[in-house]
Design an enzyme around this catalytic site. Structure first.
Site, PDB file in Angstrom:
ATOM      1  N   ASN A  31      13.838   3.692   4.982  1.00 29.89           N
ATOM      2  CA  ASN A  31      12.812   2.720   5.366  1.00 29.89           C
ATOM      3  C   ASN A  31      11.711   3.441   6.129  1.00 29.89           C
ATOM      4  O   ASN A  31      11.941   4.486   6.739  1.00 29.89           O
ATOM      5  CB  ASN A  31      13.438   1.649   6.267  1.00 29.89           C
ATOM      6  CG  ASN A  31      12.444   0.584   6.696  1.00 29.89           C
ATOM      7  OD1 ASN A  31      11.634   0.114   5.892  1.00 29.89           O
ATOM      8  ND2 ASN A  31      12.481   0.200   7.966  1.00 29.89           N
ATOM      9  N   MET A  47      10.675  -7.140   4.067  1.00 31.81           N
ATOM     10  CA  MET A  47      10.818  -7.829   5.347  1.00 31.81           C
ATOM     11  C   MET A  47      12.185  -8.510   5.531  1.00 31.81           C
ATOM     12  O   MET A  47      12.273  -9.527   6.221  1.00 31.81           O
ATOM     13  CB  MET A  47       9.694  -8.864   5.511  1.00 31.81           C
ATOM     14  CG  MET A  47       8.302  -8.267   5.464  1.00 31.81           C
ATOM     15  SD  MET A  47       8.034  -7.039   6.764  1.00 31.81           S
ATOM     16  CE  MET A  47       7.825  -8.139   8.162  1.00 31.81           C
ATOM     17  N   SER A  57       0.834  -1.213   0.000  1.00 37.54           N
ATOM     18  CA  SER A  57       0.000   0.000   0.000  1.00 37.54           C
ATOM     19  C   SER A  57       0.867   1.262   0.000  1.00 37.54           C
ATOM     20  O   SER A  57       0.491   2.272  -0.600  1.00 37.54           O
ATOM     21  CB  SER A  57      -0.985  -0.005   1.175  1.00 37.54           C
ATOM     22  OG  SER A  57      -0.325   0.177   2.393  1.00 37.54           O
ATOM     23  N   HIS A  97       8.795   2.652   9.139  1.00 38.40           N
ATOM     24  CA  HIS A  97       8.499   1.647  10.164  1.00 38.40           C
ATOM     25  C   HIS A  97       7.314   2.124  11.009  1.00 38.40           C
ATOM     26  O   HIS A  97       7.274   3.291  11.409  1.00 38.40           O
ATOM     27  CB  HIS A  97       9.734   1.440  11.049  1.00 38.40           C
ATOM     28  CG  HIS A  97       9.532   0.372  12.074  1.00 38.40           C
ATOM     29  ND1 HIS A  97       9.619  -0.980  11.769  1.00 38.40           N
ATOM     30  CD2 HIS A  97       9.207   0.450  13.386  1.00 38.40           C
ATOM     31  CE1 HIS A  97       9.368  -1.676  12.868  1.00 38.40           C
ATOM     32  NE2 HIS A  97       9.113  -0.850  13.853  1.00 38.40           N
TER      33      HIS A  97
HETATM   34  C1  GRF Z   1       4.128  -0.597   6.686  1.00 42.40           C
HETATM   35  O1  GRF Z   1       3.408  -0.453   7.876  1.00 42.40           O
HETATM   36  C2  GRF Z   1       5.545  -0.174   6.868  1.00 42.40           C
HETATM   37  O2  GRF Z   1       5.710   0.795   7.868  1.00 42.40           O
HETATM   38  C3  GRF Z   1       6.209  -1.452   7.304  1.00 42.40           C
HETATM   39  O3  GRF Z   1       5.566  -2.460   6.593  1.00 42.40           O
HETATM   40  C4  GRF Z   1       4.253  -2.052   6.279  1.00 42.40           C
HETATM   41  C5  GRF Z   1       4.086  -2.256   4.815  1.00 42.40           C
HETATM   42  O4  GRF Z   1       2.752  -2.132   4.412  1.00 42.40           O
HETATM   43  N1  GRF Z   1       7.633  -1.388   7.089  1.00 42.40           N
HETATM   44  P1  GRF Z   1       2.379  -2.067   2.886  1.00 42.40           P
HETATM   45  O5  GRF Z   1       2.919  -3.331   2.211  1.00 42.40           O
HETATM   46  O6  GRF Z   1       3.011  -0.828   2.309  1.00 42.40           O
HETATM   47  O7  GRF Z   1       0.891  -2.030   2.832  1.00 42.40           O
END
Ligand code: GRF
Length: 200
Positions: free
Chosen positions: A107, A90, A13, A109
């Site tokens: 990044n 990840m 997203s 978080h």
């Molecule tokens: C987000 O909450 C980001 O902060 C974390 O992983 C999540 C990724 O969500 N690192 P998406 O795949 O962008 O929906």
């Protein structure tokens, strides 16, 4: 315009939010490639819909982290990538990628680092009954969510906070904050001071 690579592992997203602001012109960057370590991830579909090239790989098909990061590096070089945006990727970035892109990897978080690093930061904040959590954007080093912080935005947890409600609040912040900070970093190389103190 700077050529960027977005790295994602899941729904993407944040990747979508970046695609949208590049399209609208609010983010002056060229998304050269999506790098994804899960070939079935929804992020890959988003890239296909937006006609963005992908490098989707399965780490287990490589002999080591060094081997798959070398393959990533080759791809990035072939697209002339200058800056890496992690958006739900990840995996820890290893010395192979850091050696080439140190200081040019950021990044996002879903917590106020250094609180709640690593997996499931939202669950960690709920389990700790934290009063505040939020979003951190930071440069990436070899540690787990440990690099220098660029900006943080806070969110207050209500007494009735659920995983879904907190996730929604955090995503709403992320999808606005990441594009605006990327625009500053990519066009000016730094973030304006007043951006650093924004709270919700
Ligand atoms: C987000 O909450 C980001 O902060 C974390 O992983 C999540 C990724 O969500 N690192 P998406 O795949 O962008 O929906």
């Amino acid at each position: 315009m700077k050529k960027i690579a977005v790295f994602a592992s899941g729904s993407g997203s944040n990747f979508q939010a970046i695609i949208d602001v590049v399209k609208s012109g609010e983010l002056e960057a060229d998304i050269a490639i999506l790098v994804c370590d899960k070939p079935d991830a929804y992020a890959v579909r988003r890239a296909n819909s937006a006609r963005i090239p992908t490098f989707a790989f399965s780490p287990k098909e490589y002999s080591s982290k060094e081997a798959y990061e070398s393959a990533i590096l080759e791809k990035l070089a072939s697209y002339g990538v200058e800056f890496i945006v992690l958006a739900g990727y990840m995996r820890l970035i290893g010395p192979t990628l850091l050696g080439e892109y140190a200081g040019r990897i950021v990044n996002i978080h879903p917590s106020l680092l250094p609180d709640f690093p690593g997996k499931d930061a939202i669950g960690q904040a709920l389990a700790a009954k934290a009063e505040w959590s939020g979003v951190t954007i930071h440069y990436v080093d070899e540690g787990m969510d440990t690099g220098p912080i660029i900006v943080q935005e806070r969110v207050r947890l209500s007494e009735k906070e659920t995983r879904e409600s907190l996730q929604k609040k955090i995503q709403n912040i992320e999808h606005k904050l990441y594009p605006s900070i990327l625009q500053m970093l990519l066009t000016r190389g730094e973030v304006q001071h007043d951006e650093k103190a924004r709270t919700y």
